[in-house]
Design a protein around this motif. Sequence first.
Motif, PDB file in Angstrom:
ATOM      1  N   TRP A 377      49.323 -54.101  33.290  1.00  0.00           N
ATOM      2  CA  TRP A 377      49.439 -55.334  32.494  1.00  0.00           C
ATOM      3  C   TRP A 377      48.953 -55.131  31.063  1.00  0.00           C
ATOM      4  CZ3 TRP A 377      44.936 -58.873  31.915  1.00  0.00           C
ATOM      5  CH2 TRP A 377      45.273 -60.116  31.385  1.00  0.00           C
ATOM      6  N   LEU A 378      47.916 -54.316  30.895  1.00  0.00           N
ATOM      7  CA  LEU A 378      47.362 -54.071  29.560  1.00  0.00           C
ATOM      8  C   LEU A 378      48.368 -53.399  28.628  1.00  0.00           C
ATOM      9  CD1 LEU A 378      43.730 -52.925  30.448  1.00  0.00           C
ATOM     10  CD2 LEU A 378      44.407 -55.053  29.312  1.00  0.00           C
ATOM     11  N   LEU A 379      49.387 -52.779  29.200  1.00  0.00           N
ATOM     12  CA  LEU A 379      50.381 -52.094  28.373  1.00  0.00           C
ATOM     13  C   LEU A 379      51.291 -53.068  27.624  1.00  0.00           C
ATOM     14  CD1 LEU A 379      51.439 -49.292  30.889  1.00  0.00           C
ATOM     15  CD2 LEU A 379      49.817 -49.105  28.992  1.00  0.00           C
ATOM     16  N   TYR A 380      51.301 -54.325  28.074  1.00  0.00           N
ATOM     17  CA  TYR A 380      52.203 -55.264  27.389  1.00  0.00           C
ATOM     18  C   TYR A 380      51.620 -56.647  27.141  1.00  0.00           C
ATOM     19  CZ  TYR A 380      53.164 -56.827  32.181  1.00  0.00           C
ATOM     20  OH  TYR A 380      53.041 -57.286  33.473  1.00  0.00           O
ATOM     21  N   THR A 381      50.507 -57.001  27.778  1.00  0.00           N
ATOM     22  CA  THR A 381      49.993 -58.346  27.537  1.00  0.00           C
ATOM     23  C   THR A 381      49.504 -58.490  26.102  1.00  0.00           C
ATOM     24  OG1 THR A 381      48.461 -60.067  28.259  1.00  0.00           O
ATOM     25  CG2 THR A 381      47.652 -57.812  28.381  1.00  0.00           C
ATOM     26  N   GLU A 382      49.847 -59.606  25.501  1.00  0.00           N
ATOM     27  CA  GLU A 382      49.372 -59.904  24.152  1.00  0.00           C
ATOM     28  C   GLU A 382      48.176 -60.842  24.192  1.00  0.00           C
ATOM     29  OE1 GLU A 382      52.693 -61.448  22.011  1.00  0.00           O
ATOM     30  OE2 GLU A 382      53.732 -59.522  21.947  1.00  0.00           O
ATOM     31  N   THR A 383      47.971 -61.470  25.340  1.00  0.00           N
ATOM     32  CA  THR A 383      46.954 -62.518  25.421  1.00  0.00           C
ATOM     33  C   THR A 383      45.692 -62.104  26.170  1.00  0.00           C
ATOM     34  OG1 THR A 383      47.789 -63.441  27.490  1.00  0.00           O
ATOM     35  CG2 THR A 383      48.805 -64.233  25.442  1.00  0.00           C
ATOM     36  N   GLY A 384      45.835 -61.248  27.194  1.00  0.00           N
ATOM     37  CA  GLY A 384      44.690 -60.954  28.049  1.00  0.00           C
ATOM     38  C   GLY A 384      44.312 -62.136  28.913  1.00  0.00           C
ATOM     39  N   ASP A 385      45.247 -63.076  29.061  1.00  0.00           N
ATOM     40  CA  ASP A 385      45.018 -64.294  29.837  1.00  0.00           C
ATOM     41  C   ASP A 385      45.212 -63.979  31.321  1.00  0.00           C
ATOM     42  OD1 ASP A 385      45.005 -66.754  31.038  1.00  0.00           O
ATOM     43  OD2 ASP A 385      46.518 -67.655  29.745  1.00  0.00           O
ATOM     44  N   ILE A 386      44.145 -64.120  32.100  1.00  0.00           N
ATOM     45  CA  ILE A 386      44.172 -63.764  33.515  1.00  0.00           C
ATOM     46  C   ILE A 386      45.227 -64.554  34.281  1.00  0.00           C
ATOM     47  CG2 ILE A 386      42.782 -63.781  35.633  1.00  0.00           C
ATOM     48  CD1 ILE A 386      40.325 -63.229  33.804  1.00  0.00           C
ATOM     49  N   ALA A 387      45.570 -65.756  33.786  1.00  0.00           N
ATOM     50  CA  ALA A 387      46.548 -66.604  34.472  1.00  0.00           C
ATOM     51  C   ALA A 387      47.928 -65.954  34.528  1.00  0.00           C
ATOM     52  CB  ALA A 387      46.652 -67.962  33.782  1.00  0.00           C
ATOM     53  N   GLU A 388      48.186 -64.955  33.695  1.00  0.00           N
ATOM     54  CA  GLU A 388      49.480 -64.273  33.718  1.00  0.00           C
ATOM     55  C   GLU A 388      49.656 -63.439  34.984  1.00  0.00           C
ATOM     56  OE1 GLU A 388      49.862 -63.675  28.856  1.00  0.00           O
ATOM     57  OE2 GLU A 388      49.609 -61.943  30.160  1.00  0.00           O
ATOM     58  N   LEU A 389      48.551 -63.080  35.634  1.00  0.00           N
ATOM     59  CA  LEU A 389      48.600 -62.182  36.790  1.00  0.00           C
ATOM     60  C   LEU A 389      48.823 -62.938  38.088  1.00  0.00           C
ATOM     61  CD1 LEU A 389      45.517 -60.011  35.810  1.00  0.00           C
ATOM     62  CD2 LEU A 389      47.888 -59.243  35.766  1.00  0.00           C
ATOM     63  N   ASN A 390      49.584 -62.335  38.990  1.00  0.00           N
ATOM     64  CA  ASN A 390      49.725 -62.854  40.352  1.00  0.00           C
ATOM     65  C   ASN A 390      48.646 -62.173  41.187  1.00  0.00           C
ATOM     66  OD1 ASN A 390      50.399 -63.433  42.998  1.00  0.00           O
ATOM     67  ND2 ASN A 390      52.591 -63.230  42.684  1.00  0.00           N
ATOM     68  N   LEU A 391      47.616 -62.920  41.537  1.00  0.00           N
ATOM     69  CA  LEU A 391      46.446 -62.328  42.178  1.00  0.00           C
ATOM     70  C   LEU A 391      46.251 -62.824  43.601  1.00  0.00           C
ATOM     71  CD1 LEU A 391      43.952 -62.747  39.199  1.00  0.00           C
ATOM     72  CD2 LEU A 391      44.993 -60.602  39.942  1.00  0.00           C
ATOM     73  N   SER A 392      45.763 -61.940  44.447  1.00  0.00           N
ATOM     74  CA  SER A 392      45.327 -62.328  45.788  1.00  0.00           C
ATOM     75  C   SER A 392      43.983 -63.038  45.654  1.00  0.00           C
ATOM     76  CB  SER A 392      45.168 -61.087  46.663  1.00  0.00           C
ATOM     77  OG  SER A 392      44.142 -60.258  46.133  1.00  0.00           O
ATOM     78  N   SER A 393      43.488 -63.607  46.752  1.00  0.00           N
ATOM     79  CA  SER A 393      42.182 -64.276  46.694  1.00  0.00           C
ATOM     80  C   SER A 393      41.084 -63.278  46.320  1.00  0.00           C
ATOM     81  CB  SER A 393      41.865 -64.943  48.029  1.00  0.00           C
ATOM     82  OG  SER A 393      41.923 -64.000  49.091  1.00  0.00           O
ATOM     83  N   GLY A 394      41.165 -62.057  46.862  1.00  0.00           N
ATOM     84  CA  GLY A 394      40.195 -61.020  46.493  1.00  0.00           C
ATOM     85  C   GLY A 394      40.335 -60.611  45.043  1.00  0.00           C
ATOM     86  N   GLY A 395      41.577 -60.595  44.547  1.00  0.00           N
ATOM     87  CA  GLY A 395      41.814 -60.271  43.147  1.00  0.00           C
ATOM     88  C   GLY A 395      41.231 -61.322  42.224  1.00  0.00           C
ATOM     89  N   LYS A 396      41.311 -62.586  42.642  1.00  0.00           N
ATOM     90  CA  LYS A 396      40.742 -63.671  41.831  1.00  0.00           C
ATOM     91  C   LYS A 396      39.226 -63.549  41.743  1.00  0.00           C
ATOM     92  CE  LYS A 396      44.507 -66.886  42.765  1.00  0.00           C
ATOM     93  NZ  LYS A 396      44.941 -68.083  43.541  1.00  0.00           N
ATOM     94  N   LEU A 397      38.602 -63.180  42.864  1.00  0.00           N
ATOM     95  CA  LEU A 397      37.148 -62.983  42.843  1.00  0.00           C
ATOM     96  C   LEU A 397      36.766 -61.843  41.909  1.00  0.00           C
ATOM     97  CD1 LEU A 397      36.138 -63.407  46.609  1.00  0.00           C
ATOM     98  CD2 LEU A 397      35.483 -64.874  44.698  1.00  0.00           C
ATOM     99  N   PHE A 398      37.545 -60.768  41.937  1.00  0.00           N
ATOM    100  CA  PHE A 398      37.276 -59.641  41.042  1.00  0.00           C
ATOM    101  C   PHE A 398      37.404 -60.085  39.589  1.00  0.00           C
ATOM    102  CE2 PHE A 398      39.084 -56.192  38.431  1.00  0.00           C
ATOM    103  CZ  PHE A 398      37.989 -55.342  38.416  1.00  0.00           C
ATOM    104  N   CYS A 399      38.442 -60.862  39.280  1.00  0.00           N
ATOM    105  CA  CYS A 399      38.656 -61.290  37.891  1.00  0.00           C
ATOM    106  C   CYS A 399      37.568 -62.234  37.410  1.00  0.00           C
ATOM    107  CB  CYS A 399      40.043 -61.915  37.733  1.00  0.00           C
ATOM    108  SG  CYS A 399      41.354 -60.673  37.673  1.00  0.00           S
ATOM    109  N   LYS A 400      36.921 -62.945  38.350  1.00  0.00           N
ATOM    110  CA  LYS A 400      35.774 -63.754  37.938  1.00  0.00           C
ATOM    111  C   LYS A 400      34.631 -62.853  37.461  1.00  0.00           C
ATOM    112  CE  LYS A 400      36.521 -67.951  40.636  1.00  0.00           C
ATOM    113  NZ  LYS A 400      36.004 -68.848  41.704  1.00  0.00           N
ATOM    114  N   ARG A 401      34.549 -61.670  38.068  1.00  0.00           N
ATOM    115  CA  ARG A 401      33.520 -60.709  37.644  1.00  0.00           C
ATOM    116  C   ARG A 401      33.754 -60.230  36.226  1.00  0.00           C
ATOM    117  NH1 ARG A 401      33.274 -55.589  41.154  1.00  0.00           N
ATOM    118  NH2 ARG A 401      31.832 -55.049  39.476  1.00  0.00           N
TER     119      ARG A 401
END
Length: 933
Positions: A377-401
């Motif tokens: 995602w870092l190769l093309y995201t212009e925003t760094g907005d986590i909402a752009e990602l399709n995350l699993s529940s475990g992925g969401k917990l990681f992104c909170k970190r």
Amino acid sequence: MAVEYVVVDVETTGNSFQKGAKIIQISAVVVKHGRIVDQFTSFINPGHPIPPFIKELTGIYEDDVAQAPKFSDLADEIFHLLEGAVFVAHNVKFDRSFIAGELKEAGFSNPIVQTLDTVELANILLPEAESYKLGELSDQMELEHDHPHQADSDALATAELFIQLLEKTRKLPLATLEMLKQLAKKLNNSLFYFFDSIWQEKSREWELLPDHLEQFRGIVLKKKELPALEARVHPPVYPKGRQEKSRLLEQSFGQFEMRSGQLEMMDTVYESFTCDIHAVIEAGTGIGKSIGYLLPSVYFAAAAQEKVMISTYTIQLEHQLLEKEVNILSKALPFSFQAALIKGREHYINMFKFEQTLREKESAYDETITKMKILIWLLYTETGDIAELNLSSGGKLFCKRICNDRTMIQQNDPWSSRDFYLHSRKLASQADIIITNHAMLVADMEHEGLPPCDRIVIDEAHHLEKVVRTKLGQVLDYNKIKFLIGKLGTSDKKKQLSRLNHCISRLGELPEIHTFLLDQYISDLEAETDDLFSMLGQLIKKGKSGRSNSKRQKLRITDSVRTSRSWFHIQVCAERFLDFHNRISKGILERLKFINKHQTMLPPSDLAFMEEMTTFWNQWENIQRQIDPLISGSDSKEVIWLESDQTYLPMRTSVHRQPLHIDWFLSEQLFAKKKSIVLTSASLAANQSFAYFNRETGIDSFNRIEKAIDSPFPYGERVKMFIPTDLPQISTTPMTEFAEIISCHLAAIADAAEGRMLVLFTSYELLKTTYELLQDSNALEDFLLLADGVSSGSRNRLVKSFQQFKKAILFGSGSFWEGIDIPGDDLSCLVVVRLPFSPIDEPLTAAKMDAVKSSGRNPFSAYSLPEAIIQFKQGFGRLIRKQTDRGVFFVFDQRILTSAYGRAFIRSIPPVQYEKGPIEQLIPSVENWLEKK
């Protein structure tokens, strides 16, 4: 030598080979040198009948397999096809288990050594995909997939998907591939070999990164650029006339016809800005509200060289404004302007934290997948907005970190020049139009975070009061406290206190509060948490608040509750809880202060941990503020209530606090400080008056423009309302009996309307009961029934499924009353089961009604009725979404005819024909009306 991949799909009679299910169709596609070179497909006779569900799902029947070979007849051919190849499938465990099982039964060993799962690969390489189901990926990537759930079509689509993923991987930078293969080692060998083989292939040649990419501290990401500012020689002049505005917009809209309501809205917004006066604008459906406020906002911002802020209710609407309406105006207007979207910093990734997590030796599966998809995602995201990602529940917990809520190392952050949140602030600082959401706007009123702006348009303004109340309120639940306690620990190296002590030891410090004491305090606090929330749950159960048939119970904490014996015990327990919490807090704070003082001496890994620890501390410290009201006396300015799912005491018990009134907050922090606030929505007035809305938001004491602009849709020609008179009053009828009666009515209406129905409920229990009755009765067996909270999927997913089937019925509650856009023939029948009054036993509703009554006003006419009317208007607005739509509107609630206030609901919607009578008399009129299309 090129790796050979065999992409396989099987259709089976069930989900488990071990439980007797057999293969009924197999297809294998051979991929070599990145292209399809062969495909093998065959039906297979399973030796027993195909279950009806499988027939319906796959379209494969007994006739198709009757003359087909048995698997044992093909086993030798399949064995040699798979031998030495990488086995690829979409959900590989399923296909592999069936083929391995069938081969073993036929006397063959398992030739499958390496496997690749295209679900897993897509998850990593397509981080923003809406779904990783094969059918939806096929749509997104425009793959050929003519017959879903048939092996030949599924295998071919999977092969084409795999080839695209393979090509995408080959284009990745070497540094990214290196990180991916190291992370893949933690998952499985096959995934590691996949990335490693491509890395080996690419590393033979010199790599030059494209101009839009850069490598920093080993991570490749897209460069951040600020758009060039264009000097305006002459300030643009706002187009006054209708024709002038039409000429501007028809360039982008084609055959554009300016609606008088949209013109009136544009001029009202512009007048509000230029005259420094607030405005309240109700803009009916079809006016073109977004362009109605955006065009004057852009002209004013460009001419006055002032920023204008647009606040929407949801993040989805933010993106729609930026990507659709702003894009249209940028092409239509004769001058350039800049628009920027900004959210709260917790929405953005913190690169320093993320960098340090890549060095962790161990991580859970979901965390590892999330790290890999972020690298892509870092190769093309212009925003760094986590909402752009399709995350699993475990992925969401990681992104909170790793979210961007840092407070400690800002001065020493090596990534500060590439920080996504700071970049969004820079974009906003030079933009003419800033787009944000209500939650961010409210947060900004308390803590300066947005660029200064004196003129704001608040869209979907009927939600503003609710957002303010939620943002100013607090929720404390058992699971949250247990989660935070669980993260503490002192013995486990992964726990917060253990890691804090490690940092302390590096600095040669001995903490005043010893570790063994903190261990004891943590154990004591955990016990007190169990006791406290168990008592709170029992108090709710004893109070029997909420409806008797509802598992979710609520109890408002009133003076009478506070004087009960049960509450005394809760207070004592809460005091013990706070005592242990404060002792732990003192130990944490002691360590944090020392480390913060000497942070320049810490290695980067410890600094990254301190960022996480700061987030933890803020959450931990907040517990005290939320427990205090259980001990202190009542506050007339706020409402406190308990909630619990009685099936899961105490795990589902929570304490809620919200301010009773928020008008003072908006008055002081918004309307008094800004020059012009435009509040707009399709539903603001009740009984042809803005009095309720103005009072609730606090704008009633300020000078303002008020406009109610009618919808341009010819509702009288396009909508007919029906009120069945053979329904009982729900308030005097048991819920199950009422559900049975309305089920019969819904079945009759569905036949007449051929589905395409949205049924709106105010009670989830009634929705669920009605849905289950219709499912079990088979009265609508030809219809697809979808129910909010019952059928799987988000609201958007349910709406999409509803639109894909002609004969479909969607049961909705809560959020389904608004924000759903289903134009055309997909929706031609809307049913409102009950007038949307808030239940009087809802803690917030009860508290507000008490407050209204104590002020000398009638709580029903001053609060309950206008609130319900606004919600009713929102629900009605779901039916007609464009000029050519046509439909029928049913109201099952007899109070619309029998009560003195019923006419207020009818007057709140545009004038339409209506007919009342027994359902059997209404059905022919429904059929006749819909056939007029």
